[in-house]
Design an enzyme around this catalytic site. Structure first.
Site, PDB file in Angstrom:
ATOM      1  CB  SER A  92      -0.929   0.027   1.202  1.00 52.78           C
ATOM      2  OG  SER A  92      -2.062  -0.742   0.916  1.00 52.78           O
ATOM      3  CE  LYS A 119      -3.777   0.988  -1.111  1.00 50.44           C
ATOM      4  NZ  LYS A 119      -4.434   0.614   0.148  1.00 50.44           N
ATOM      5  CE1 TYR A 135      -4.246  -0.848  -4.793  1.00 48.49           C
ATOM      6  CE2 TYR A 135      -5.059  -3.100  -4.888  1.00 48.49           C
ATOM      7  CZ  TYR A 135      -4.659  -2.004  -4.153  1.00 48.49           C
ATOM      8  OH  TYR A 135      -4.647  -2.071  -2.779  1.00 48.49           O
ATOM      9  CE1 TYR A 149      -4.706   1.777   4.169  1.00 52.62           C
ATOM     10  CE2 TYR A 149      -3.134   0.615   5.540  1.00 52.62           C
ATOM     11  CZ  TYR A 149      -3.574   1.012   4.305  1.00 52.62           C
ATOM     12  OH  TYR A 149      -2.881   0.662   3.199  1.00 52.62           O
ATOM     13  CB  VAL A 200      -0.381  -5.861   4.257  1.00 52.48           C
ATOM     14  CG1 VAL A 200      -1.671  -5.261   4.735  1.00 52.48           C
ATOM     15  CG2 VAL A 200      -0.376  -6.086   2.763  1.00 52.48           C
TER      16      VAL A 200
HETATM   17  N1  GLN Z   1      -2.235  -5.189  -2.141  1.00 50.63           N
HETATM   18  C1  GLN Z   1      -2.850  -5.066  -0.860  1.00 50.63           C
HETATM   19  C2  GLN Z   1      -4.358  -5.122  -0.986  1.00 50.63           C
HETATM   20  O1  GLN Z   1      -4.866  -4.651  -1.943  1.00 50.63           O
HETATM   21  C3  GLN Z   1      -2.400  -3.792  -0.218  1.00 50.63           C
HETATM   22  C4  GLN Z   1      -2.974  -3.591   1.152  1.00 50.63           C
HETATM   23  C5  GLN Z   1      -2.045  -2.911   2.113  1.00 50.63           C
HETATM   24  O2  GLN Z   1      -0.832  -2.909   1.992  1.00 50.63           O
HETATM   25  N2  GLN Z   1      -2.631  -2.389   3.171  1.00 50.63           N
HETATM   26  O3  GLN Z   1      -5.045  -5.633  -0.159  1.00 50.63           O
END
Ligand code: GLN
Length: 330
Positions: free
Chosen positions: A63, A66, A189, A241, A259
């Site tokens: 993530s 992003k 993505y 988050y 994550v």
């Molecule tokens: N690729 C992961 C997902 O789409 C990214 C989520 C994350 O790092 N919080 O769930």
């Protein structure tokens, strides 16, 4: 103790045996990570490097990507067009939450939750899927300063198990936020999330954001300076988050987690900091990472609302006699 190299060494020792949390398992490939991996990297805007631990260990950015794709979408569209499709409100909900899409605005609340990030990927320009991917990789190359690659098994694993993200994409299509090329958008993505980085790279990327978009090592402009404000604002309010509020309170610097265990934070006009440790909490944030950032913020008064008079510290490191330091597995 205000000596930065000594301090990050002590943080590494303090938390290296903390084994709370677990590996992300909803993306099966991520369970191959070694729970012992642990690294802290700091890169100043002058290009000095301070790091300890497994700073060269590869992992997927997840993530944290992003943030950078949002910057690219700002350049590809413009601020107003983007705001009409993706808001900038923190949700207080988990990163993969579906519910918020369906409420009044009919658009994702922010670009840091998955719904917003998939919408952002849908706005990247290019004549076809390959062109979009190549543009994305060039953008990441400018931030990282060397060639970049995608982890194919992680990409395949995300693509095979990303049913929830697929559901989000369908809702986005329903609300007219993205077009009907859903699989192409999801692939982009999943590819951005599967970008291979190490902790050192993340710190360089953060330092680039701290340095008005100029990579402090290569001196290349990675993103237009006028969008740094947008990027750092959404990191600050939404980057962690449903821990974003507590993070802003305790640590007080714009940050983004992933994550796979990375956390990247930006000290505007000063430095980028990254911590990598794959054991995460239920919100998807690295547990050792949070601890390290709390201690760093306290020790060096990094919180945005600490008095400027108290901001001693390694922020002035470039004027001091300290030299770049690398300890551990490079
Ligand atoms: N690729 C992961 C997902 O789409 C990214 C989520 C994350 O790092 N919080 O769930």
């Amino acid at each position: 103790m205000s000596d930065l190299p000594e301090f990050i060494k002590s943080l590494y020792e303090k938390y290296r045996f903390l084994d709370d949390g677990s590996l992300a398992s909803y993306i099966p490939e991520l369970t191959k990570a070694d729970p012992n991996w642990f690294a802290i990297s700091i890169v100043t805007k002058e290009g000095e490097i301070f790091e300890v631990g497994d700073s060269q260990e590869h992992f997927t950015i997840q993530s944290i990507s992003k943030v950078f794709v949002y910057g690219m979408a700002l350049e590809d569209c413009d601020r107003q067009t983007l705001l009409e499709k993706i808001g900038v409100e923190p949700t207080g909900d988990p990163f993969n939450s579906v519910i918020r899409l369906d409420e009044n605005s009919k658009r994702p609340d922010n670009p840091m939750v998955n719904a917003g990030a998939i919408a952002t990927a849908g706005l990247i320009k290019g004549v076809n899927a390959t062109d979009k991917l190549n543009r994305l990789l060039s953008m990441f190359r400018r931030y990282i300063g060397h060639d970049v690659f995608i982890d194919a098994p992680v990409f395949m694993s995300e693509r095979a198990t990303g049913h929830r993200n697929r559901a989000l994409a369908n809702l986005l299509l329903n609300f007219g936020i993205i077009g009907d090329n859903i699989e192409e958008i999801l692939d982009l993505y999943f590819q951005q999330c599967s970008l291979i980085v190490n902790c050192h790279d993340l710190a360089v990327m953060a330092a680039t954001l701290a340095n008005r978009g100029i990579n402090p090592i290569t001196k290349q402009q990675a993103v237009k300076p006028c969008y740094i404000r947008d990027i750092l604002s959404v990191m600050h309010t939404c980057g962690m988050y449903n821990y974003a509020g507590e993070w802003a309170y305790r640590v007080g610097i714009p940050a983004k987690s992933g994550v796979s265990g990375g956390i990247m934070a930006v000290i505007p006009d000063k430095a980028g900091i990254a911590v990598f440790s794959p054991l995460i909490d239920r919100r998807g944030n690295s547990i050792r990472g949070i601890k390290v950032f709390e201690d760093l913020s306290d020790q060096f008064n990094l919180h945005l609302f600490d008095s400027p008079l108290e901001k001693c510290s390694f922020l002035d490191i470039s004027q001091s006699s300290q030299e770049s330091m690398v300890i551990g597995n490079r």
